[in-house]
Design a protein around this motif. Structure first.
Motif, short mmCIF file in Angstrom:
data_model
loop_
_atom_site.label_atom_id
_atom_site.label_comp_id
_atom_site.label_asym_id
_atom_site.label_seq_id
_atom_site.Cartn_x
_atom_site.Cartn_y
_atom_site.Cartn_z
N ASP A 152 34.84 -8.62 5.80
CA ASP A 152 34.86 -9.50 4.64
C ASP A 152 35.84 -10.64 4.88
N PRO A 153 35.37 -11.91 4.85
CA PRO A 153 36.26 -13.04 5.17
C PRO A 153 37.38 -13.23 4.16
N ARG A 154 37.31 -12.63 3.02
CA ARG A 154 38.37 -12.80 2.04
C ARG A 154 39.70 -12.22 2.51
N PHE A 155 39.64 -11.26 3.47
CA PHE A 155 40.88 -10.72 4.02
C PHE A 155 41.63 -11.76 4.85
N GLN A 156 40.90 -12.78 5.36
CA GLN A 156 41.51 -13.79 6.23
C GLN A 156 41.94 -15.03 5.45
N ARG A 157 41.47 -15.17 4.18
CA ARG A 157 41.79 -16.35 3.40
C ARG A 157 43.02 -16.04 2.54
N VAL A 158 43.98 -16.95 2.55
CA VAL A 158 45.22 -16.74 1.80
C VAL A 158 44.90 -16.58 0.31
N SER A 164 52.64 -3.84 8.26
CA SER A 164 51.66 -4.87 8.63
C SER A 164 50.74 -5.09 7.43
N ARG A 165 50.20 -6.30 7.31
CA ARG A 165 49.38 -6.62 6.15
C ARG A 165 48.38 -7.71 6.51
N SER A 166 47.41 -7.86 5.60
CA SER A 166 46.35 -8.84 5.86
C SER A 166 46.88 -10.25 5.69
N ARG A 167 46.16 -11.21 6.35
CA ARG A 167 46.55 -12.62 6.24
C ARG A 167 46.47 -13.08 4.78
N SER A 168 45.55 -12.49 4.00
CA SER A 168 45.36 -12.93 2.63
C SER A 168 46.60 -12.70 1.76
N LEU A 169 47.46 -11.72 2.17
CA LEU A 169 48.68 -11.47 1.40
C LEU A 169 49.72 -12.55 1.63
N TRP A 170 49.60 -13.23 2.72
CA TRP A 170 50.57 -14.24 3.13
C TRP A 170 51.95 -13.62 3.14
#
Length: 442
Positions: free
Chosen positions: A71-77, A92-98
């Motif tokens: 799901d691309p939403r994990f990569q979008r801030v 560690s955490r997803s990019r979306s969490l910033w």
């Protein structure tokens, strides 16, 4: 008890029940839909959770996702989907969490909770503590996958907006059905009212059977009351008949005494006694007539003409015009004798006070006949109308007569379910209006 319409009571009660039922249905359906949407969201989070676990890899001193999730939403801030892994060696955490951090909870088993997101938004999170295999360094890790709960809440609001019009239509349909149910349910009461009216007007003898089980006891009680009333009337008639017959002998004795007085030269006293006996006999004959069979019909014009023929012979009528304009096709629900007594009482009074004419008129008004007897005499003062109808009252206290005529007429009218009204004619004189049923009354 306050006189509120039974139909209105049922309608108000039905409206309240329908509104409460639809309110409960609204709350229940909304809650059920929200629960369903949340379960779908939890299933989606479980899929992401499993994908994350399946791709774990060692990264430095900790573990992280080996490849980006599908799901691309994990990569979008702040994209609305987030994951986070906490181990003893790091996080560690997803990019979306910033730069945000998720609340991980404390339980060891899988759980779904609401937590705050990186921007303070409401998130639905799946968290679980897992044991890492030796290939990933061993130890324990707490994994959290979360999604923005705004879409879940928005789905619930959209469902409510879509559901409200249908609930409104359903309420209108239920109200219409309730009105129809009340109408059909109360029809026996309308039929009961109609039958009671038929009883009063003589179109029916009894309420009878065939009523709904809730109404039949009332109909039976009415019939029992009618039976009791008829029995009491018969007993009263027998007593009145016995009394009237018992008076005849004393009256005959008075006539004999009057004859002896006349023979002895006391003519004035004899005439006074004869006049008194005549009045009393008229009343006795009237009471005897009431005790006989009192059902029958009469040709109104024929009876009225007979009354006028008799009154034409009295001295007061010698200079009067007695006119009968009653149509030939009118029938009244009174026996001829009783109708003659009624018309005679009124017309005799008109003849006594008329200056030049007495007029009899009649016309059918629905299921009744209106008879009008008019004279051109002095009329009646307004303050004496009620007094004139009282038993024995007379307009001209100085004249002859017992004063019983109008009271007797009123008695007949009341017993037959009619009406007697007095009014002054515009050109002078008194107008007496009698309203009588065409059909038999009981």
């Amino acid at each position: 008890m306050r006189a509120i319409s039974l139909g209105l009571r049922l309608a108000l009660l039905g409206l309240v029940c329908i509104t409460l039922a639809l309110g409960v249905a609204f709350v229940g359906l909304s809650s059920l839909f929200n629960s369903h949407v949340e379960r779908r969201a939890e299933a989606e989070l479980t899929v992401h959770f499993d994908q994350l676990l399946g791709g774990l890899t060692v990264a430095g001193a900790g573990v992280t996702a080996g490849a980006p999730l599908s799901d691309p939403r994990f990569q979008r801030v702040y994209g609305g989907l987030y994951w986070q892994i906490d181990t003893a060696d790091g996080q560690s955490r997803s990019r979306s969490l910033w730069d945000g951090v998720l609340e991980t909870g404390k339980g060891t088993g899988p759980s779904f909770t609401r937590i705050s997101g990186p921007q303070g938004e409401d998130l639905l999170a799946r968290s679980q503590q897992i044991a890492l295999p030796a290939a990933l360094g061993g130890g324990a890790a707490r994994v959290v996958v979360a999604m923005d709960a705004a879409s879940i809440d928005a789905a619930g609001q959209e469902f409510i907006r879509d559901m409200l019009p249908y609930l409104l239509v359903l309420e209108l349909v239920l109200i219409a059905a309730g009105v129809a149910q009340i109408y059909l349910g109360l029809r026996p009461l309308q039929a009961l009212r109609t039958r009671v009216g038929h009883l009063r007007r003589g179109k029916a003898a009894r309420m009878g059977a065939g009523w709904p089980s809730e109404v039949q006891p009332l109909a039976a009680e009415v019939d029992a009351l009618l039976d009791q009333h008829e029995q009491e009337v018969r007993l009263a008639q027998h007593r009145a008949s016995d009394l009237a017959h018992g008076l005849k002998t004393p009256l005959q004795a008075l006539l004999g005494e009057a004859a002896r007085l006349d023979a002895s030269g006391q003519g004035q006293a004899a005439r006074s006694i004869n006049d008194l006996v005549a009045r009393m006999r008229r009343q006795v004959d009237f009471e005897l007539m009431r005790t006989r069979a009192q059902r029958g019909t009469s040709d109104l014009r024929k009876v009225a003409q007979g009354v006028l023929s008799v009154l034409a012979r009295v001295p007061e009528a010698e200079t009067l015009v007695l006119e009968n304009t009653i149509p030939a096709d009118l029938t009244v629900a009174l026996p001829p004798e009783e109708l003659a007594e009624l018309l005679g009482a009124i017309t005799e009074n008109a003849v006594r006070h008329a200056a030049a004419e007495v007029l009899l008129q009649a016309k059918a008004v629905g299921d009744q006949i209106a008879i009008t007897i008019c004279d051109d005499g002095p009329g009646l003062p307004d303050d004496q109308r009620e007094r004139l109808l009282s038993r024995g009252a007379r307009l001209d206290e100085s004249g002859e007569g017992s004063g019983l005529g109008l009271a007797i007429a009123q008695s007949i009218i009341a017993r037959r379910g009619g009406r007697l009204d007095l009014s002054n004619r515009p050109g002078g004189g008194l107008s007496v209006r009698l309203t009588l049923p065409i059909r038999q009354s009981r």
